[in-house]
Design a protein around this motif. Structure first.
Motif, PDB file in Angstrom:
ATOM      1  N   GLY A 151       0.859  -1.318   0.001  1.00  0.00           N
ATOM      2  CA  GLY A 151       0.024   0.138   0.059  1.00  0.00           C
ATOM      3  C   GLY A 151       0.938   1.287   0.070  1.00  0.00           C
ATOM      4  O   GLY A 151       2.177   1.309   0.035  1.00  0.00           O
ATOM      5  N   ALA A 152       0.006   2.476  -0.194  1.00  0.00           N
ATOM      6  CA  ALA A 152       0.849   3.819   0.000  1.00  0.00           C
ATOM      7  C   ALA A 152       0.487   4.382   1.240  1.00  0.00           C
ATOM      8  O   ALA A 152       1.076   4.432   2.226  1.00  0.00           O
ATOM      9  N   ALA A 153      -0.942   5.068   1.158  1.00  0.00           N
ATOM     10  CA  ALA A 153      -1.379   5.748   2.339  1.00  0.00           C
ATOM     11  C   ALA A 153      -1.628   4.728   3.315  1.00  0.00           C
ATOM     12  O   ALA A 153      -1.527   5.143   4.736  1.00  0.00           O
ATOM     13  N   THR A 154      -2.030   3.472   3.020  1.00  0.00           N
ATOM     14  CA  THR A 154      -2.408   2.325   3.927  1.00  0.00           C
ATOM     15  C   THR A 154      -1.171   1.479   4.546  1.00  0.00           C
ATOM     16  O   THR A 154      -1.483   0.552   5.035  1.00  0.00           O
ATOM     17  N   ASN A 155       0.203   2.118   4.109  1.00  0.00           N
ATOM     18  CA  ASN A 155       0.927   0.788   4.414  1.00  0.00           C
ATOM     19  C   ASN A 155       1.305   0.948   5.933  1.00  0.00           C
ATOM     20  O   ASN A 155       1.455   1.971   6.480  1.00  0.00           O
ATOM     21  N   PRO A 156       1.661  -0.375   6.261  1.00  0.00           N
ATOM     22  CA  PRO A 156       2.139  -0.393   7.661  1.00  0.00           C
ATOM     23  C   PRO A 156       3.344   0.240   8.008  1.00  0.00           C
ATOM     24  O   PRO A 156       3.715   0.485   9.057  1.00  0.00           O
ATOM     25  N   ASP A 157       4.162   0.787   7.266  1.00  0.00           N
ATOM     26  CA  ASP A 157       5.395   1.350   7.264  1.00  0.00           C
ATOM     27  C   ASP A 157       5.157   2.865   6.971  1.00  0.00           C
ATOM     28  O   ASP A 157       4.789   3.476   6.052  1.00  0.00           O
ATOM     29  N   ASP A 159       7.037   5.263   6.765  1.00  0.00           N
ATOM     30  CA  ASP A 159       8.108   5.916   5.817  1.00  0.00           C
ATOM     31  C   ASP A 159       7.424   5.959   4.283  1.00  0.00           C
ATOM     32  O   ASP A 159       7.601   6.720   3.496  1.00  0.00           O
ATOM     33  N   VAL A 160       6.675   4.737   4.200  1.00  0.00           N
ATOM     34  CA  VAL A 160       5.995   4.706   2.657  1.00  0.00           C
ATOM     35  C   VAL A 160       5.015   5.754   2.460  1.00  0.00           C
ATOM     36  O   VAL A 160       4.697   6.640   1.938  1.00  0.00           O
ATOM     37  N   PHE A 161       4.339   5.807   3.885  1.00  0.00           N
ATOM     38  CA  PHE A 161       3.027   6.940   3.768  1.00  0.00           C
ATOM     39  C   PHE A 161       3.617   8.370   3.418  1.00  0.00           C
ATOM     40  O   PHE A 161       3.286   9.053   2.737  1.00  0.00           O
ATOM     41  N   ALA A 162       4.925   8.585   4.141  1.00  0.00           N
ATOM     42  CA  ALA A 162       5.781   9.767   3.944  1.00  0.00           C
ATOM     43  C   ALA A 162       6.147  10.094   2.565  1.00  0.00           C
ATOM     44  O   ALA A 162       5.797  11.143   1.807  1.00  0.00           O
ATOM     45  N   TRP A 163       6.792   9.001   1.924  1.00  0.00           N
ATOM     46  CA  TRP A 163       6.999   8.980   0.763  1.00  0.00           C
ATOM     47  C   TRP A 163       5.740   9.195  -0.454  1.00  0.00           C
ATOM     48  O   TRP A 163       6.079  10.176  -1.337  1.00  0.00           O
ATOM     49  N   SER A 164       4.850   8.655   0.018  1.00  0.00           N
ATOM     50  CA  SER A 164       3.758   8.835  -1.132  1.00  0.00           C
ATOM     51  C   SER A 164       3.169  10.291  -0.748  1.00  0.00           C
ATOM     52  O   SER A 164       2.594  10.967  -1.636  1.00  0.00           O
ATOM     53  N   ALA A 165       2.900  10.888   0.400  1.00  0.00           N
ATOM     54  CA  ALA A 165       2.705  12.122   0.365  1.00  0.00           C
ATOM     55  C   ALA A 165       3.491  13.220  -0.138  1.00  0.00           C
ATOM     56  O   ALA A 165       2.998  13.923  -1.011  1.00  0.00           O
TER      57      ALA A 165
END
Length: 434
Positions: A151-157, A159-165
């Protein structure tokens, strides 16, 4: 000029053209339908990803297309753009759409990818200004790279949420810079494969906050276009959170976004959700969140998202009937999120696919407008619900208690008798127009 479409003349409206000639038999951009030019009704757009970035693979086989712009350099990205705008000119398409990953090469770092992206955005801007082609919407690819496998926004990490933002911020900035009329979020990996390792409440909260931040940023930069969500029930994930229009609406209500976000509805995704396309369009209209459409179809024998160009006029007519009933497009339009069959290798195939699809949509639009003008369906619908205009029935919907509604039945004053819905008659009625 490139030589990719060498020998292919601009496609024009010519209903008497020979069968083997590329021409519009039904799409006449300047024809006035229901008080508006056909081009302004349909607002056609070419999808950059399927038309210029997709290599022709499927789940069981790899690349079949050989395109001179395939590769990860800025020179090839500019060549791809040159070819794309040549196709827009041949078709007379007023709009196009992109994902960031489709128009720029991936860099070794986020900063390098951003530099590549900004450079190609400037290049697209000069071509748009010279040619007059506009951007219907931009979006971020938050699903192809392995970092988005969970996932992107729903990723358990986080840091991926931030990269997606950061990625969405750049794409929204670029869409705004190019005068894009919408920005789309498609949650290709926003879902789960198994509940055994998934915290649904946590992921839902992440998705909601992410979308709130996107809306906040839209207003901060002064972007006047619509934010659109494109629902899909499954594939590539087992279950995606943006399952269908109704599911997305409940999500928007939960996070206070129902007046901020609209729907980009794809025909193929509607079918995968177990609905008809017109159902999803009507639902979005009823909920006040109708925005734009991706016009494609699936192979009904395959059961997966084959993204084929539309070729069914009755389906198109029922879809545009709902679009017209909703007031037509404002910022939205008709994007062909469709791809060639992997055996269709020639440049002419790409032109023919779009031209044929535009004719199908034009025929559907004309049939829909004729049905609305005739008023047959609306008259039947009005008559079917006429009982609800009685004062006591209106009161039942406003303030009556359960006991008050039940009272006339218990007093023997009400004895309802079934009345025919007349479905077959209405199906025959539709067939008169298509």
């Amino acid at each position: 000029m490139t030589d990719f479409f060498a020998g292919i003349a601009p496609v024009t409206f010519n209903p008497d053209a020979p069968a083997d000639e590329l021409a519009y038999r039904h799409y006449n951009a300047d024809e006035v339908i229901a008080g508006k030019r056909m081009e302004d009704h349909l607002r056609f757009a070419v999808a950059w990803w399927h038309s210029f970035a997709w290599p022709g693979g499927d789940p069981f086989g790899g690349q079949t297309f050989e395109r001179p712009w395939f590769g990860e350099t800025m020179e090839l990205a500019r060549l791809k753009a040159d070819v794309a705008f040549e196709m827009f000119a041949i078709l007379g398409q007023p709009y196009y759409c992109w994902h960031d990953a489709d128009i720029r090469p991936e860099g070794a770092t986020f900063a390098e990818s951003k530099r590549n992206f900004e450079e190609i955005i400037d290049y697209l801007g000069t071509k748009m200004e010279a040619q007059g082609t506009k951007l219907l919407w931009g979006t971020a690819n938050l699903f192809s790279h392995r970092r988005f496998m969970s996932g992107a926004a729903t990723n358990p990490d986080p840091d991926v949420f931030a990269w997606s933002a950061a990625t969405v911020r750049n794409c929204l900035d670029a869409t705004h810079k190019l005068g894009g009329e919408n920005y789309v979020l498609w949650g290709g990996r926003e879902g789960y494969e198994t509940l055994l390792n998934t915290d649904l409440a946590q992921e839902r909260a992440q998705a909601g906050r992410f979308l709130q931040m996107v809306v906040e940023y839209k207003h901060k930069i002064g972007f006047k276009g619509a934010i659109l969500i494109e629902p899909k029930p499954q594939e590539p994930t087992k279950h995606q959170y943006d399952y269908d229009v109704a599911t997305v609406y409940s999500f928007l209500k939960e996070f206070g976004l129902e007046t901020e976000v609209q729907m980009n509805i794809e025909q193929g995704h509607a079918i995968l959700a177990g609905h008809s396309f017109e159902h999803e369009l009507a639902m979005a209209s009823a909920l006040g969140i109708f925005g734009s459409i991706d016009m494609n179809r699936n192979d009904y024998q395959s059961g997966w998202d084959t993204d084929q160009f539309p070729n069914n006029v009755p389906e198109a007519a029922l879809a545009y009937y709902e679009v017209l009933k909703a007031g037509g497009f404002t910022t939205g339009g008709t994007n062909f999120d469709a791809k060639l069959r992997r055996q269709s290798l020639d440049p002419k195939d790409l032109i023919a696919a779009h031209a044929g699809a535009m004719d199908v949509c034009a025929r559907g639009l004309k049939a829909a407008a004729a049905m609305l003008e005739d008023g047959g369906l609306e008259a039947v619908r009005k008559a079917r619900y006429v009982g609800w205009q009685r004062p006591e029935a209106q009161g039942w919907l406003r303030s009556a208690t359960l006991e008050e509604v039940a009272s006339p039945v218990e007093a023997g004053q009400i004895d309802p008798q079934p009345r025919s819905g007349g479905q077959e008659i209405l199906e025959n009625y539709v067939n008169r127009f298509v």
